[in-house]
Every structure is written in C-alpha cells, then in structure tokens.
Design an enzyme around this catalytic site. Structure first.
Site, short mmCIF file in Angstrom:
data_model
loop_
_atom_site.label_atom_id
_atom_site.label_comp_id
_atom_site.label_asym_id
_atom_site.label_seq_id
_atom_site.Cartn_x
_atom_site.Cartn_y
_atom_site.Cartn_z
N ASP A 1 0.82 -1.21 0.00
CA ASP A 1 0.00 0.00 0.00
C ASP A 1 0.86 1.26 0.00
OD1 ASP A 1 -2.32 1.45 0.14
OD2 ASP A 1 -2.96 0.67 2.07
N ASP B 1 -10.85 4.12 -0.87
CA ASP B 1 -11.44 3.17 0.08
C ASP B 1 -12.95 3.30 0.14
OD1 ASP B 1 -8.76 2.97 0.64
OD2 ASP B 1 -9.00 2.99 2.82
C1 9PG Z 1 -4.64 0.89 5.99
C2 9PG Z 1 -5.50 1.30 4.82
C3 9PG Z 1 -6.17 0.10 4.13
C4 9PG Z 1 -6.88 0.59 2.87
C5 9PG Z 1 -5.90 1.32 1.98
C6 9PG Z 1 -5.29 2.48 2.73
O1 9PG Z 1 -5.38 9.19 5.00
N1 9PG Z 1 -5.76 8.78 3.87
O2 9PG Z 1 -6.07 9.56 2.98
C7 9PG Z 1 -5.85 7.40 3.67
C8 9PG Z 1 -6.33 6.93 2.45
C9 9PG Z 1 -6.45 5.56 2.26
C10 9PG Z 1 -6.09 4.70 3.24
C11 9PG Z 1 -5.59 5.16 4.44
C12 9PG Z 1 -5.47 6.51 4.65
O3 9PG Z 1 -6.31 3.37 3.04
O4 9PG Z 1 -6.51 1.77 0.81
O5 9PG Z 1 -7.45 -0.51 2.18
O6 9PG Z 1 -5.22 -0.88 3.80
O7 9PG Z 1 -4.66 2.01 3.93
O8 9PG Z 1 -4.08 1.98 6.61
#
Ligand code: 9PG
Length: 531
Positions: free
Chosen positions: A304, A363
């Site tokens: 990720d 997500d």
């Molecule tokens: C784990 C997650 C999950 C998820 C991923 C990712 O802060 N943000 O903008 C943000 C966006 C997406 C995100 C996390 C934070 O999700 O897509 O399936 O694995 O990380 O932390």
C-alpha cells in the site's frame, strides 16, 4: 468514402501512423485539435485513490484540500492544475456520443485539454501515443492492448475471494480478535485471510507489535490450517520519523533539490516520507523484506501507499520518477515469487505487468458520502462508498491487464450506515470487477446477512455492459449512473468553511489530536461490538 471524425482532427506529432481504430503518434509533445467542442472530459487520476471520472465541460475540479496532503490523493506535481487534465491519458466525449482518447503508451506522460486542443507531453525523453475515436469501449480495448505490449500484464490467475481485516477492525486488530474471526468464518468460501494495517511496530519497522505475541509466522500458520492463503498488508515504500529505519538510513530517503525529505503525506499521526527506490541499499532491503514475509508463510501481499516511490524528487540514480518506481516494484515482484501481489495507493500505468491485482479506487466506507471531505474539502479521493464506486467504474477497462480491486463489499447492517441499495451496488460492482472481498465480522452478521455473503462468494453472474455506467447481471439491470455524480460545487459560505477546515488540517498538531480521537472512538466501538 465519407470523411470520418478521425480525418477531421488536426494532429501534430513527430510522426503519425495509421492504427486499428485510430493513429499511433510519436513525440515528446503532441496535440490533437478537435473540430467542435466536446461535452465531457475523462479525468484520469494518478494513483489508486485519485479521482477518475467523466466531468461536464466547464465544471472545475479542485484544487482539493487540505493543501498539505496532495501526495496521498493525486499526483502532487499537478495538484494545483484546475484545467481538464490527467495522468497518461485523457478522453473527451463529443455531442454525438463519440469518444476521442489520447493515451500515452509510456511512463510520465500527461494529457490536458485547452479549449479544443488536447495536448500530450512527457516529463522525460521521447514518447509514443495512441489516438482513438469512436465507441468508448472499443477504443479503450485497443489502448489496453497497446499497453499490454509495452508493460505486460498480471499473471493469469483465477480471482481470489479475500477476507480483509481493515473495514471492520481498522488498526484495532489483535491476534486474539483475528483468531476468533478466523474460527467463526467456518466454511465461508474465502480463499485468502488478509491481515491489514495494525500488526507492525511502525511504518518502516516491519516486525510484529505486542498485539501479535505469536509472531506473524504464527498468524500465517493459523490461517493456513483453515485451508486459506495468508495475506499481509505492508506499506514498504513509506517511512515515518519514529521508525528505526528512518534513524538508521537517512540516506535512503527520497529528497528534494534542497536535500529535504520529500513529503509523502500525513497519516497515523505522523509525517510520511518515501524511500528512494534507485538506492541499491533500498532495493536490497525491499527484497529482504519480501523474502521475510514469504518466509513467515504469506502467499498474498497487499502493498500500500506505493505512490511514495514515484513522487518527484532527487534520486541516488538519476532517472524519471515512474521508471524509478518500476525498478522498486520489479525487485518486490521478484522477491515475492509465486505470491499474489496486490498494489494499492499505486500509480496505475507504472504498476502494470508487475502486479496481479490493483486497487482501482479510493477506500469504501460504512457510509455513502462525507460532507466534510466532499463538500468542504472538495476531495473525492478520500474513503467513502460513492467515491470508490465512481472511480472504480471508469477503470474497469484495465481488466485485460490486471485484476481490478474495487475494495470490499459490505453485508452487515451493524456499524454500517449504507442502505440496502447502496450495499447492493457494491456487491454488483465486485461481480463486474471480478474481485470479491469483505471485512465483515461473522459475529456482526445476522443469519440472513451471512447467507447473502455466502451466496455472493459462490455466484458468478453473467455480466453484460449496456452503457458507460450500466450493466446487466444475469439479466438484471444495474445502473450506477445517477448515483455517482460529483457533489455540487460549494457555495461561498461552504467554500469559506472548507478553506478554514482545510487550513486546520495542515497543522500536524491538530491532525495528531484528530488521529488520537479517532483511535479512542475505534477502541470504544470495538469494546461495544466484540468480534
Ligand atoms: C490501511 C488502509 C487500508 C486501505 C488502503 C489504505 O489518510 N488517507 O487519505 C488514507 C487513504 C487511504 C487509506 C488510508 C489513509 O487506506 O486503501 O485498504 O489498507 O490504507 O491503513
């Protein structure tokens, strides 16, 4: 023969060649002049979570807030750009429904519409382009075929049905909770049990924390005895200042022209930084990390926040940023061996051919849309089911190149605000994308919800595409079109509130407090809803 639309285009390039359904161009800078004004533009977002959508001409997009976070939602190099533009490709829809696509066939390519001129350019070197016009699906199929020649595709494998820990437990995973769920899943036909974020010491230090006393090898072994593949989440190209990795290898960080580490966003209450994937030490470390994960027994890796490897910056070996990312991904792919490799938060084109699956939208969440993020912050790359469906739908043309992950589907009504119709849309999208996953905790499901989940996992409906956003599943019509419109542009008051909120979100101290409050909320929620 009558003059076709293609003949009416004024194309400028170093060379122009006839191709099936269009033309092949070469040149570091190319342009296509349209004879009349288009009605819609297809924005193509940089990474998994970035907005990809058909937008009416004249409807401005962004700039989204908060301004300190663009690296997590879009290509930071173009975050301030409000003209219709996109990464690698762009398309316009003409009043008669015809679509014209200008698509880069290589890395670091960009497309923008200025008036009636579609331009394409690359950040480095020479470039090849495809111009296609006519039926949208036919042209994108053609484009996908050309990309396959350049990048290859994922290894053909049947799709796996995945149970993922994120969308129920979030960072509240513990060994005990996961083992309880693993037992309760019984004979529900999940092929993979994937442990998401929350097992690691910290971002950069990929060792189990105190919540996993049996170690990650122990966890994998417990998963495997249930007949499932063990899956693990990591964000291997990120580093946070509190990690040992950051202390030990400051020379491994991606830096800007002034020698300062490049920001990869802010999450987990910390500033995020990126590894320089051209540094031999980093490449060795990545290989060793993947071998460690394989050695623990994991056969499915969800990697990720991968965009970090392709951010603009100065690298130890001077090369274009997406090429540098690809070098890192190649090392990872090789070290993962036979394991399934799902990329997430990943720049789209640069990931092709080196992974098996790709998250193609932001997500999902237990809610449809967020007033704060969409209306106030004008941000459509943040978690939310409408955001996820909108972007995923316009990326399904990638299916011949990679398995397209639309994120999980919900069956539970507990801790979930989605309506039955909204949940159905997610389920239908998963069937269309041919990637089925869920995070539902068996103990949170009613008997009929469990039955619906089982039926979903076991069924493979015949899918017919009827229009851009409409399908038939075993003869049943599904129309996403009316559901995925962009939120209306904010009025002056909402805009002012949004600017204030966006400003606050730029203050790390406040973000840390927000993060702590969210954690406390999660703890309470999990205490009240035992798994
Ligand atoms: C784990 C997650 C999950 C998820 C991923 C990712 O802060 N943000 O903008 C943000 C966006 C997406 C995100 C996390 C934070 O999700 O897509 O399936 O694995 O990380 O932390």
């Amino acid at each position: 023969m009558a003059e076709t639309f293609l003949d009416q285009l004024k194309i400028t390039a170093d060379s122009i060649q006839e191709a099936s359904e269009g033309r092949l161009l070469s040149g570091a800078h190319v342009s296509v002049e349209l004879p009349i004004a288009p009605i819609r533009y297809l924005y193509s977002g940089w990474q998994s979570w970035s907005l990809t959508a058909w937008v009416e001409m004249g409807r401005p997009l962004g700039p989204m807030r908060p301004s300190s976070l663009p690296a997590m939602q879009t290509d930071p190099a173009y975050a301030g750009e409000t003209r219709p533009h996109g990464s690698w490709y762009g398309a316009v829809e003409m009043p008669d429904g015809q679509v014209l696509l200008l698509g880069g066939l290589g890395l670091e390519s960009h497309v923008m519409l200025q008036g009636q001129i579609l331009t394409g350019w690359v950040e480095a070197g020479e470039a090849e382009w495809f111009v296609g016009c006519g039926n949208e699906d036919v042209i994108f199929e053609q484009y996908a075929g050309l990309l396959k020649q350049n990048f290859g595709s994922g290894r053909a494998q049947k799709s796996l049905r995945v149970w993922c820990s994120w969308y129920s437990l979030y960072s509240g995973i513990t060994e005990a909770r996961l083992l309880k769920i693993l037992g309760d899943l019984g004979d529900l036909p999940f092929d993979v049990f994937q442990v998401d974020d929350g097992w690691q010491m910290t971002i950069g230090d990929w060792e189990p924390n105190a919540k996993f006393p049996g170690g990650m090898d122990g966890m994998a072994a417990s998963i495997k005895v249930t007949g499932r593949k063990a899956g693990l989440w990591l964000a291997p190209l990120l580093v946070v200042p509190s990690s040992g990795l950051y202390q030990e290898h400051p020379d491994w960080l991606l830096r800007d022209g002034h020698g300062r580490p490049v920001s990869a966003g802010f999450n987990w209450g910390e500033q995020l930084y990126a590894l320089d994937t051209t540094h031999p030490g980093v490449l060795d470390w990545l290989r060793a990390l993947m071998e460690k994960v394989r050695g623990w027994g994991y056969e499915y890796a969800k990697l990720d926040f991968l965009y970090a490897g392709a951010l603009p910056g100065k690298r130890s070996v001077d090369m274009p940023r997406e090429a540098a990312y690809r070098q890192g991904l190649k090392a990872i792919r090789e070290a993962l061996g036979e394991a399934y490799f799902l990329t997430c938060g990943a720049p789209v084109l640069p990931s092709l051919g080196l992974c098996d699956g790709l998250r193609v939208g932001p997500d999902v969440a237990g809610f449809w849309a967020s007033h704060r993020d969409e209306d106030l912050l004008m941000n459509t790359a943040t978690p939310g089911t409408r955001n996820a469906i909108r972007t995923t739908l316009q990326r399904l043309w990638l299916k011949p190149l990679v398995q397209t992950d639309p994120d999980v589907t919900y069956f539970r009504s507990r801790l979930n605000d989605l309506t039955a119709e909204q949940k159905q849309l997610l389920q239908d999208l998963a069937q269309i994308a041919e990637f089925k996953a869920s995070s539902d905790v068996p103990a949170w499901l009613t008997e009929s919800e469990q039955a619906a989940l089982r039926l979903f996992l076991e069924s493979n409906p015949g899918v017919l595409k009827m229009g851009r956003n409409s399908y038939e599943l075993d003869g049943r019509g599904v129309d996403f079109g009316a559901q995925i419109d962009l939120p209306p542009l904010p009025g002056p008051f909402t805009n002012l509130m949004g600017a204030v909120l966006g400003g606050l979100a730029n203050v790390p101290f406040l973000m840390r407090i927000f993060n702590a409050l969210e954690k406390r909320d999660l703890g309470k929620r999990l205490a009240e809803n035992p798994v």
